[in-house]
Design an enzyme around this catalytic site. Structure first.
Site, PDB file in Angstrom:
ATOM      1  N   CYS B  86       0.823  -1.217   0.000  1.00 28.53           N
ATOM      2  CA  CYS B  86       0.000   0.000   0.000  1.00 28.53           C
ATOM      3  C   CYS B  86       0.851   1.259   0.000  1.00 28.53           C
ATOM      4  O   CYS B  86       0.322   2.361  -0.130  1.00 28.53           O
ATOM      5  CB  CYS B  86      -0.931  -0.001   1.190  1.00 28.53           C
ATOM      6  SG  CYS B  86      -1.739  -1.587   1.430  1.00 28.53           S
ATOM      7  N   CYS B 209     -12.766  -0.161   8.550  1.00 36.00           N
ATOM      8  CA  CYS B 209     -11.896  -0.614   7.454  1.00 36.00           C
ATOM      9  C   CYS B 209     -12.047   0.258   6.215  1.00 36.00           C
ATOM     10  O   CYS B 209     -13.171   0.628   5.846  1.00 36.00           O
ATOM     11  CB  CYS B 209     -12.226  -2.053   7.067  1.00 36.00           C
ATOM     12  SG  CYS B 209     -12.274  -3.201   8.458  1.00 36.00           S
ATOM     13  N   SER B 210     -10.930   0.535   5.535  1.00 40.04           N
ATOM     14  CA  SER B 210     -10.998   1.232   4.252  1.00 40.04           C
ATOM     15  C   SER B 210     -11.545   0.265   3.201  1.00 40.04           C
ATOM     16  O   SER B 210     -11.472  -0.944   3.370  1.00 40.04           O
ATOM     17  CB  SER B 210      -9.613   1.743   3.857  1.00 40.04           C
ATOM     18  OG  SER B 210      -8.686   0.675   3.808  1.00 40.04           O
ATOM     19  N   LYS B 332     -10.069   5.810   4.266  1.00 37.70           N
ATOM     20  CA  LYS B 332     -11.353   5.264   4.714  1.00 37.70           C
ATOM     21  C   LYS B 332     -12.499   5.743   3.842  1.00 37.70           C
ATOM     22  O   LYS B 332     -13.358   4.943   3.466  1.00 37.70           O
ATOM     23  CB  LYS B 332     -11.613   5.675   6.176  1.00 37.70           C
ATOM     24  CG  LYS B 332     -13.013   5.358   6.686  1.00 37.70           C
ATOM     25  CD  LYS B 332     -13.233   3.851   6.802  1.00 37.70           C
ATOM     26  CE  LYS B 332     -14.686   3.500   7.029  1.00 37.70           C
ATOM     27  NZ  LYS B 332     -15.460   3.446   5.760  1.00 37.70           N
ATOM     28  N   HIS B 336      -9.430   3.616  -1.296  1.00 33.19           N
ATOM     29  CA  HIS B 336      -8.058   3.108  -1.137  1.00 33.19           C
ATOM     30  C   HIS B 336      -7.677   2.151  -2.269  1.00 33.19           C
ATOM     31  O   HIS B 336      -7.546   0.945  -2.072  1.00 33.19           O
ATOM     32  CB  HIS B 336      -7.948   2.423   0.232  1.00 33.19           C
ATOM     33  CG  HIS B 336      -6.557   1.988   0.599  1.00 33.19           C
ATOM     34  ND1 HIS B 336      -5.417   2.538   0.052  1.00 33.19           N
ATOM     35  CD2 HIS B 336      -6.125   1.039   1.490  1.00 33.19           C
ATOM     36  CE1 HIS B 336      -4.352   1.947   0.582  1.00 33.19           C
ATOM     37  NE2 HIS B 336      -4.744   1.033   1.450  1.00 33.19           N
TER      38      HIS B 336
END
Lengths: 135, 389
Positions: B86, B209-210, B332, B336
């Site tokens: 990421c 969670c994203s 978020k 993402h």
């Protein structure tokens, strides 16, 4: 999870908790390391079998499982601090999530972990279970 | 740095489930927007760096550097793919800055792209899990949310962080995203909704969670001395820093802190000659709610363990006197697309420092910071930017 050779290479580690100890500084590593990060070229790694006893350092309950773990969910995963020092990731079996907490004593136990579909490898490994006091 | 570097053009696609757009479409759209922003034709670009985590698994395509140079109409210039899970995007920006700072090139484009919705959510989740240690974490059924959940559990244990504290970054970030036309989730959520959303990995729930997203972003960098050929508002790169840590969480002495963040931030503040309190606006890596709480501590915006209360007091809102954190909506709520996120953070900071961030503008923002994390903290990239005028 990568097929037969990849799993076969780690059988000693997964079935007997074989890690490594640096003869130079005394630090114990699990999973095993080829090079001691503290001593690097000065270090000398020897295999060492760990007791499998320790306590829970942190944990979670997996509700949304990855492929191969569907039948087990929900299940507890944790980082366990072994009595020899290293921290190691594993599943906590034979328990209700509610009886697990940081500091819960655990011991290693041999389990079927997952499988690669119907025709694939069945993966076994030492995982952990809570240590029960004698009744 | 050998010579000062500035950002002179930025662009990004909308983030979201973009079923009608391919991997190539996304990258080209972001790149063209950056060229337009810099008033360039494309002939000026001498090299490209592209952040992409896993085209191989998401769209079954490797060698995407060539694909991107080809579809962008920019062959034969060199194009290099950069991968650090990421943090791929932030790392691509850093490679572009280093290439210009060294004197190797003058004008370089850094992009990031991920097309995640061509596979099922299960496949996307499995691919994201490859950012963790496959042999010693994932083997035991540990998912990516479970790793951050174990960080959260330990943080709650050591510092008294509560379930409500965890909910506060997502609530803020959704509110900020309502002001960002390119965000994936442009609606507000409440603390109650977060706390009552389905459990994913205790104590983390769905709204901690994203999301899985498609998107791309691009920035163009050049030597500061050339910047005014392309823009009236060059944004100066004051620091570029990167640090590594163990791939697996269990190999760290303290899992409530990302050592790579601490190290990269220390280097970045030293390069820029500033203190954490000098930062006006920051885009930090909030792949999970706990990640933002840990990030503001590790970046030095609050003391270790005090982030929960700081959020409770609204310390990181757009209109706060303190640093505004994730005015874009963060990972978020903005979305993402993993390889693009680190580049999109830079796009947001550039818009903020130019004063072009519209309804989410942080008043008088002069110094901005980006913080991009790979995996559970194995790679961290921190940049600091400042208005050039």
């Amino acid at each position: 999870m990568g097929g037969v050779p990849r799993f076969w290479r780690s059988i000693d580690n997964r079935y007997r908790l074989v890690g490594t100890r640096c003869e130079n500084c005394g630090e114990v590593y699990f999973p095993p390391r080829v090079v001691c990060p503290k001593c690097r070229r000065e270090g000398e790694m020897k295999e060492v079998e760990l007791s499998g006893r320790g306590e829970i350092y942190t944990y979670s309950v997996v509700r949304v499982p990855p492929e191969g773990f569907e039948e087990k969910a929900p299940y507890v995963v944790a980082i366990v601090k072994l009595e020899e020092g290293p921290l190691v990731t594993g599943m906590i079996v034979d328990c209700d999530p509610g009886e697990i907490d940081i500091g819960t004593p655990v011991e290693a136990t041999f389990r079927r972990v997952s499988e690669d579909g119907e025709d694939g490898v069945i993966y076994y490994s030492l995982e952990f279970r809570p240590v029960r006091r004698e009744e | 740095m050998n010579r000062d570097v500035a950002i002179v053009g930025v662009g990004m696609t909308r983030f979201g489930e973009l079923w009608d757009k391919s991997f190539d479409d996304l990258f080209v759209e972001a790149g063209l927007e950056a060229l337009e922003d810099a008033g360039m034709s494309g002939d000026e670009i001498e090299a490209m760096y592209v952040g992409n985590m896993s085209a191989g698994r998401f769209i079954d395509q490797e060698h995407v550097a060539s694909l991107i140079a080809d579809r962008s109409g920019l062959t034969p210039i060199p194009c290099t793919r950069v991968e650090a899970a990421c943090a791929s995007g932030g790392l691509a920006v850093r490679q572009a800055i280093l290439a210009v700072a060294s004197g190797m090139y003058d004008v370089v484009l850094a992009g990031g792209v991920e097309k995640m919705t061509d596979v099922t959510t299960e496949e996307a989740t499995a691919t994201l899990a490859t950012a963790a240690d496959q042999e010693w974490e994932a083997f035991h059924g540990v998912t990516f949310p479970a790793l951050y959940a174990m960080i959260a559990r330990r943080h709650m244990h050591e510092y008294g962080t509560t379930r409500e504290h965890l909910a506060l970054p997502p609530v803020k970030n959704h509110r900020n995203a309502t002001k960002n036309p390119k965000a994936q989730f442009r609606f507000e959520i409440t603390v109650e909704q977060v706390i009552e959303s389905p459990l994913v990995a205790d104590p983390l729930r769905l709204l901690d969670c994203s999301p899985v997203s498609d998107g791309a972003a691009a920035v163009i960098v050049c030597p500061l001395e050339m910047a005014r050929e392309f823009t009236d508002t060059p944004i100066v790169v004051r620091a570029t820093a990167q640090a590594s840590d163990s791939l697996a969480l269990h190999d760290r002495e303290d899992i409530t802190t990302l050592r790579a963040t601490v190290e990269a931030a220390r280097s970045a503040y030293r390069q820029a000659g500033i203190e954490p309190e000098d930062v006006d606006v920051a885009e930090v890596h909030d792949c999970f709610s706990i990640a933002e709480l840990v990030a503001v501590e590790d970046l030095g915006f609050v003391e270790k363990g005090e982030s929960g209360e700081a959020y409770h007091e609204g310390m990181f809102e757009i209109d706060s006197d303190h640093v505004a954190v994730n005015p874009s909506g963060g990972l978020k709520a903005k979305g993402h697309p993993v390889g693009a996120s680190g580049v999109a953070q830079v796009v947001e900071i550039v818009e903020q420092l130019r004063g072009e961030a519209g309804k989410r503008q942080v008043d008088g923002a002069e110094i901005g910071l980006t913080h991009n994390v790979g995996g559970s903290g194995g790679t961290v990239v921190v940049h600091i930017f400042e208005r050039g005028d």
